[in-house]
Design a protein around this motif. Structure first.
Motif, PDB file in Angstrom:
ATOM      1  N   ARG A  64      14.145 -70.922 -51.064  1.00 14.66           N
ATOM      2  CA  ARG A  64      13.545 -72.224 -50.785  1.00 14.66           C
ATOM      3  C   ARG A  64      13.663 -72.561 -49.306  1.00 14.66           C
ATOM      4  NH1 ARG A  64      12.171 -70.543 -55.427  1.00 14.66           N
ATOM      5  NH2 ARG A  64      11.503 -72.133 -56.895  1.00 14.66           N
ATOM      6  N   VAL A  65      14.590 -71.916 -48.602  1.00 17.57           N
ATOM      7  CA  VAL A  65      14.789 -72.164 -47.173  1.00 17.57           C
ATOM      8  C   VAL A  65      14.292 -70.969 -46.361  1.00 17.57           C
ATOM      9  CG1 VAL A  65      16.491 -72.600 -45.361  1.00 17.57           C
ATOM     10  CG2 VAL A  65      16.743 -73.680 -47.599  1.00 17.57           C
ATOM     11  N   LEU A  66      14.783 -69.786 -46.666  1.00 15.05           N
ATOM     12  CA  LEU A  66      14.381 -68.569 -45.963  1.00 15.05           C
ATOM     13  C   LEU A  66      13.283 -67.859 -46.736  1.00 15.05           C
ATOM     14  CD1 LEU A  66      17.918 -67.207 -45.024  1.00 15.05           C
ATOM     15  CD2 LEU A  66      16.350 -68.529 -43.593  1.00 15.05           C
ATOM     16  N   LYS A  67      12.288 -67.368 -46.011  1.00 20.45           N
ATOM     17  CA  LYS A  67      11.187 -66.634 -46.648  1.00 20.45           C
ATOM     18  C   LYS A  67      11.649 -65.232 -47.049  1.00 20.45           C
ATOM     19  CE  LYS A  67       7.528 -68.831 -44.006  1.00 20.45           C
ATOM     20  NZ  LYS A  67       6.381 -68.579 -43.114  1.00 20.45           N
ATOM     21  N   PRO A  68      11.099 -64.669 -48.126  1.00 19.45           N
ATOM     22  CA  PRO A  68      11.389 -63.264 -48.452  1.00 19.45           C
ATOM     23  C   PRO A  68      10.846 -62.374 -47.328  1.00 19.45           C
ATOM     24  CG  PRO A  68      10.397 -64.389 -50.319  1.00 19.45           C
ATOM     25  CD  PRO A  68      10.265 -65.304 -49.146  1.00 19.45           C
ATOM     26  N   TRP A  69      11.667 -61.511 -46.807  1.00 22.18           N
ATOM     27  CA  TRP A  69      11.262 -60.707 -45.666  1.00 22.18           C
ATOM     28  C   TRP A  69      10.326 -59.576 -46.063  1.00 22.18           C
ATOM     29  CZ3 TRP A  69      16.207 -60.893 -47.630  1.00 22.18           C
ATOM     30  CH2 TRP A  69      16.640 -59.748 -48.255  1.00 22.18           C
ATOM     31  N   GLY A  70       9.510 -59.144 -45.087  1.00 21.35           N
ATOM     32  CA  GLY A  70       8.668 -57.972 -45.245  1.00 21.35           C
ATOM     33  C   GLY A  70       9.409 -56.749 -44.728  1.00 21.35           C
ATOM     34  N   LEU A  71       8.869 -55.585 -45.025  1.00 23.38           N
ATOM     35  CA  LEU A  71       9.488 -54.335 -44.588  1.00 23.38           C
ATOM     36  C   LEU A  71       8.490 -53.493 -43.801  1.00 23.38           C
ATOM     37  CD1 LEU A  71      11.412 -53.323 -47.829  1.00 23.38           C
ATOM     38  CD2 LEU A  71      12.387 -54.233 -45.719  1.00 23.38           C
ATOM     39  N   ALA A  72       9.008 -52.680 -42.892  1.00 27.24           N
ATOM     40  CA  ALA A  72       8.213 -51.735 -42.114  1.00 27.24           C
ATOM     41  C   ALA A  72       7.035 -52.423 -41.420  1.00 27.24           C
ATOM     42  CB  ALA A  72       7.738 -50.583 -43.007  1.00 27.24           C
ATOM     43  N   GLY A  73       7.276 -53.620 -40.880  1.00 22.48           N
ATOM     44  CA  GLY A  73       6.230 -54.336 -40.153  1.00 22.48           C
ATOM     45  C   GLY A  73       5.434 -55.314 -41.009  1.00 22.48           C
ATOM     46  N   GLY A  74       5.736 -55.387 -42.290  1.00 28.80           N
ATOM     47  CA  GLY A  74       5.039 -56.343 -43.165  1.00 28.80           C
ATOM     48  C   GLY A  74       5.531 -57.761 -42.929  1.00 28.80           C
ATOM     49  N   GLY A  75       4.683 -58.737 -43.229  1.00 29.35           N
ATOM     50  CA  GLY A  75       5.018 -60.139 -43.021  1.00 29.35           C
ATOM     51  C   GLY A  75       5.832 -60.713 -44.170  1.00 29.35           C
ATOM     52  N   PRO A  76       6.491 -61.835 -43.930  1.00 30.62           N
ATOM     53  CA  PRO A  76       7.287 -62.475 -44.982  1.00 30.62           C
ATOM     54  C   PRO A  76       6.398 -63.119 -46.040  1.00 30.62           C
ATOM     55  CG  PRO A  76       7.225 -63.877 -43.050  1.00 30.62           C
ATOM     56  CD  PRO A  76       6.525 -62.598 -42.677  1.00 30.62           C
ATOM     57  N   GLY A  77       6.934 -63.248 -47.236  1.00 29.82           N
ATOM     58  CA  GLY A  77       6.243 -63.980 -48.293  1.00 29.82           C
ATOM     59  C   GLY A  77       6.455 -65.472 -48.100  1.00 29.82           C
ATOM     60  N   GLY A  78       5.717 -66.263 -48.847  1.00 34.18           N
ATOM     61  CA  GLY A  78       5.854 -67.715 -48.768  1.00 34.18           C
ATOM     62  C   GLY A  78       7.120 -68.193 -49.466  1.00 34.18           C
ATOM     63  N   ARG A  79       7.679 -69.290 -48.979  1.00 31.68           N
ATOM     64  CA  ARG A  79       8.868 -69.881 -49.608  1.00 31.68           C
ATOM     65  C   ARG A  79       8.518 -70.428 -50.985  1.00 31.68           C
ATOM     66  NH1 ARG A  79       8.825 -72.085 -44.519  1.00 31.68           N
ATOM     67  NH2 ARG A  79      10.516 -71.444 -43.180  1.00 31.68           N
ATOM     68  N   GLY A  80       9.498 -70.462 -51.871  1.00 30.31           N
ATOM     69  CA  GLY A  80       9.344 -71.142 -53.140  1.00 30.31           C
ATOM     70  C   GLY A  80       9.572 -72.641 -52.941  1.00 30.31           C
ATOM     71  N   VAL A  81       9.204 -73.432 -53.942  1.00 27.99           N
ATOM     72  CA  VAL A  81       9.368 -74.875 -53.833  1.00 27.99           C
ATOM     73  C   VAL A  81       9.611 -75.471 -55.212  1.00 27.99           C
ATOM     74  CG1 VAL A  81       6.887 -75.362 -53.957  1.00 27.99           C
ATOM     75  CG2 VAL A  81       8.401 -76.968 -52.813  1.00 27.99           C
ATOM     76  N   ASN A  82      10.458 -76.487 -55.259  1.00 30.16           N
ATOM     77  CA  ASN A  82      10.707 -77.252 -56.488  1.00 30.16           C
ATOM     78  C   ASN A  82      10.316 -78.696 -56.189  1.00 30.16           C
ATOM     79  OD1 ASN A  82      11.928 -74.955 -57.667  1.00 30.16           O
ATOM     80  ND2 ASN A  82      13.847 -75.467 -56.679  1.00 30.16           N
ATOM     81  N   LEU A  83       9.444 -79.262 -57.021  1.00 29.94           N
ATOM     82  CA  LEU A  83       8.946 -80.620 -56.808  1.00 29.94           C
ATOM     83  C   LEU A  83       9.135 -81.459 -58.055  1.00 29.94           C
ATOM     84  CD1 LEU A  83       5.558 -79.682 -55.097  1.00 29.94           C
ATOM     85  CD2 LEU A  83       7.633 -80.486 -53.957  1.00 29.94           C
ATOM     86  N   LEU A  84       9.356 -82.751 -57.852  1.00 31.49           N
ATOM     87  CA  LEU A  84       9.523 -83.682 -58.958  1.00 31.49           C
ATOM     88  C   LEU A  84       8.619 -84.888 -58.748  1.00 31.49           C
ATOM     89  CD1 LEU A  84      11.013 -84.852 -61.463  1.00 31.49           C
ATOM     90  CD2 LEU A  84      12.667 -85.822 -59.849  1.00 31.49           C
ATOM     91  N   ARG A  85       7.878 -85.239 -59.788  1.00 36.33           N
ATOM     92  CA  ARG A  85       7.174 -86.513 -59.827  1.00 36.33           C
ATOM     93  C   ARG A  85       7.841 -87.319 -60.922  1.00 36.33           C
ATOM     94  NH1 ARG A  85       1.658 -85.757 -61.412  1.00 36.33           N
ATOM     95  NH2 ARG A  85       2.191 -86.576 -63.431  1.00 36.33           N
ATOM     96  N   ALA A  86       8.635 -88.315 -60.534  1.00 32.68           N
ATOM     97  CA  ALA A  86       9.361 -89.128 -61.512  1.00 32.68           C
ATOM     98  C   ALA A  86       8.369 -89.909 -62.364  1.00 32.68           C
ATOM     99  CB  ALA A  86      10.311 -90.077 -60.782  1.00 32.68           C
ATOM    100  N   ALA A  87       8.776 -90.247 -63.569  1.00 27.39           N
ATOM    101  CA  ALA A  87       7.918 -91.028 -64.464  1.00 27.39           C
ATOM    102  C   ALA A  87       7.520 -92.319 -63.760  1.00 27.39           C
ATOM    103  CB  ALA A  87       8.653 -91.328 -65.768  1.00 27.39           C
TER     104      ALA A  87
END
Length: 136
Positions: A64-87
């Motif tokens: 959620r803070v650090l992106k998953p890294w790429g390898l051998a020159g590949g780019g990082p993946g997008g961060r995950g996210v947790n969201l809440l919409r309260a009632a």
């Protein structure tokens, strides 16, 4: 219950809704969340759950803070996210941390979006131009 665990379970929506007092509003692929590369990283998954009864919810997630890294020159993946919409929150979303436990009321909507995978290898295409340096 594992409502959303990448690479371990893909419990059918019907089974979840039968066993627990919530409705699965959406389960979808997070298009474009995989990292760039010769072989693009896999896209993450997003699951949106609406509670039909009060519940204590525990989420244990990563990246959620650090992106998953790429390898051998590949780019990082997008961060995950947790969201809440309260009632009754009229669409206002609150970003939640990667690990939390919270008591929610009926009508709350929780979104858990997994990160995308890092890419592998340098992406094909034109190479970035180097800035010219002046000689003295």
């Amino acid at each position: 219950m594992q409502a959303h665990m990448t690479n371990t379970r893909n419990t059918p929506v019907e089974a979840l809704e039968h066993a627990y007092p919530f409705r699965v509003v959406a389960t979808r692929i997070r298009r474009g969340s995989g990292g760039r590369g010769r072989w693009r990283g896999g896209d993450g998954i997003e699951r949106v759950i609406a509670l039909r009864a009060p519940a204590r919810v525990t989420v244990i997630s990563e990246r959620r803070v650090l992106k998953p890294w790429g390898l051998a020159g590949g780019g990082p993946g997008g961060r995950g996210v947790n969201l809440l919409r309260a009632a009754g929150a009229r669409g206002r979303l609150t970003r939640l941390p990667g690990k939390f436990q919270i008591d929610l009321t009926s009508g709350a909507v929780l979104t858990v979006a997994s990160p995308g995978g890092g890419g592998f290898g340098r992406a094909p295409g034109p190479r970035p131009r180097r800035r010219a340096t002046r000689r003295r």
